[in-house]
Enzyme design. Structure first.
Site, short mmCIF file in Angstrom:
data_model
loop_
_atom_site.label_atom_id
_atom_site.label_comp_id
_atom_site.label_asym_id
_atom_site.label_seq_id
_atom_site.Cartn_x
_atom_site.Cartn_y
_atom_site.Cartn_z
N GLU A 75 0.82 -1.22 0.00
CA GLU A 75 0.00 0.00 0.00
C GLU A 75 0.86 1.26 0.00
OE1 GLU A 75 -2.96 -0.36 3.08
OE2 GLU A 75 -3.93 -2.01 2.04
N LYS A 126 -15.80 -1.87 1.96
CA LYS A 126 -15.03 -2.22 0.76
C LYS A 126 -16.02 -2.83 -0.24
CE LYS A 126 -10.69 -3.61 3.07
NZ LYS A 126 -10.06 -4.77 3.77
C1 PEP Z 1 -7.27 -4.27 4.88
O1 PEP Z 1 -7.13 -5.31 5.53
O2 PEP Z 1 -7.86 -3.31 5.38
C2 PEP Z 1 -6.77 -4.21 3.50
C3 PEP Z 1 -6.93 -3.11 2.76
O3 PEP Z 1 -6.10 -5.30 3.05
P1 PEP Z 1 -6.46 -6.23 1.80
O4 PEP Z 1 -6.94 -5.36 0.71
O5 PEP Z 1 -5.17 -6.93 1.48
O6 PEP Z 1 -7.51 -7.18 2.27
MG MG Z 2 -8.27 -4.29 7.33
#
Ligand code: PEP
Ligand code: MG
Length: 409
Positions: free
Chosen positions: A201, A332
């Protein structure tokens, strides 16, 4: 709205892995959307179909269906695809395929209605009766040191974050960029250039020996900013992503070669929360630890954020609300696989008084949809990684643009 054409293609994400990009066309407009991918995924996320298979199934089964219909609303479009998929976790068409089309449709519809994307999302989210124009930019949560599944180093915790306290996003972003630069210079001096790399990231990956050392470094820089500017500029926060150091068979967590029971991990977190005045702690326990979350959620002055626990999924969120497991959640869209369902989860969390934090994934494209989503939901925060690397910066650049638009409203 009738579609005149639709395509789905393969592109590469920030980890150089294949992912999907969809483009939809109406008589007057076109709009694209690309899909990110997670690495520390929970067991409850929508199914990710292999991109080649997704393109194949789109061309064979989905495209002609989409072109033959007239979709008046976002929900009609999303529900049509969800029904066509017909599974609980979108395993037939893939959450990635459905979401790429859903987000592209949102952009196309916003254009057709002459709306900014954040405004279109805001109207969908609130419904026309409760419409309030977005008036602020969510707090950016910059992930400046990477560990866990996102970096090859010894840190168990995944994200060590700073949250600027500036009243405008522009000022906060500028300050975060200075912080990030100074952090890089310090780490180069301490460890030597060859020992420093970037995690998934965009945060630094270094040979820190413990989570404590990483927080210590951030605290030092934050104090320097305080002395220089005379005002308190940054809060610290963290995504522990505890799933990735959980040993299921033993119900223990492994940190620094030591095994911690849930009770011991609670004390470890409590120590870090107080020592570093953490304002937020994400996924302190594994994805099914509703009652351990509830215990730590009683701590005052720190947001406990659910990510893997709730997985942007309404039934998981209901369980978490019933057990008071957190007071904030990560949103998400690709955990659930459509915009309409993402908004449903956000509404449910908001009704229960939870704060919303819209998040990128560790594998990203330059698509900036989440910037508009965070503003449209009036989210408390947005996680989009370090203030570096193009796929993270695209989100921050869009927030700068939105801040200007909002200030003119
Ligand atoms: C998270 O865990 O908040 C994250 C962004 O990781 P990933 O996209 O690898 O699940
Ligand atoms: Mg997370």
């Amino acid at each position: 709205m009738r579609l005149s054409d639709a395509t789905v293609k393969i592109i590469f994400d920030s980890r150089r892995q294949e992912t999907l990009t969809a483009e939809l066309f109406s008589e007057n407009f076109s709009a694209c959307a690309s899909i990110p991918s997670g690495k520390s995924r929970s067991s409850f996320e929508a199914f990710v179909l292999a991109p080649h298979r997704a393109v194949e199934i789109f061309n064979k089964e989905v495209k002609s269906e989409l072109l033959s219909k007239d979709f008046l609303f976002q929900e009609d479009f999303d529900n049509f695809l969800i029904k066509l998929d017909g599974t609980n976790n979108k395993s037939r068409l893939g959450g990635n395929l459905i979401l790429s089309l859903s987000l592209a449709f949102a952009r196309l519809k916003a254009k057709a209605e002459g709306l900014e994307l954040f405004d279109y999302i805001n109207k969908l989210y609130r419904g026309s009766l409760h419409y309030l124009p977005p008036s602020f930019i969510p707090k950016p949560i910059f992930n400046v040191i990477n560990g866990g599944a996102h970096a090859k180093n010894k840190l168990e915790f995944q994200e060590f974050q700073i949250i600027p306290q500036h009243s405008s996003f522009k000022d906060g972003f500028e300050a975060a960029r200075k912080f990030y630069k100074e952090l890089g210079e310090n780490l180069n001096k301490e460890f030597g250039k060859e020992e420093i790399s970037l995690g998934d990231e965009g945060g630094y990956s270094t040979p820190f020996r413990s989570n404590d050392e990483a927080f210590q470094e951030l605290k030092q820089i934050s104090s320097k900013f305080f002395w220089r500017t005379g005002s308190f500029s940054f809060h610290l926060s963290c995504d522990a992503a505890a799933n990735s150091f959980f040993i299921k068979s033993e119900n223990k967590y492994k940190i620094n070669e030591e095994k911690f029971s849930p009770e011991e991990l609670y004390l470890y977190h409590e120590h870090l929360i107080h020592k570093y005045s953490l304002i937020a702690l994400e996924d302190p326990f594994c994805e099914n630890a509703f009652s351990d979350f509830s215990k730590i959620n009683k701590q005052k002055g720190v947001y406990i954020i659910a990510d893997d626990l709730t997985s942007t999924n309404p039934s998981r969120l209901k369980m978490a609300i019933n057990s008071a497991s957190a007071d904030a959640l990560i949103i998400k869209p690709n955990q659930i696989g459509s915009l309409s369902e993402t908004l449903e989860v956000a509404r449910l969390a908001h009704k229960s008084g939870w704060q919303l934090i819209v998040s990128h994934r560790s594998g990203e494209t330059e698509d900036d949809f989440i910037a508009d989503l965070a503003v449209g939901l009036s989210a408390w925060g947005i996680k989009a990684g370090a203030p570096a690397t193009p796929e993270r910066l695209s989100k921050y650049h869009r927030l700068l643009e939105i801040e200007k638009i909002i200030s003119r409203l």
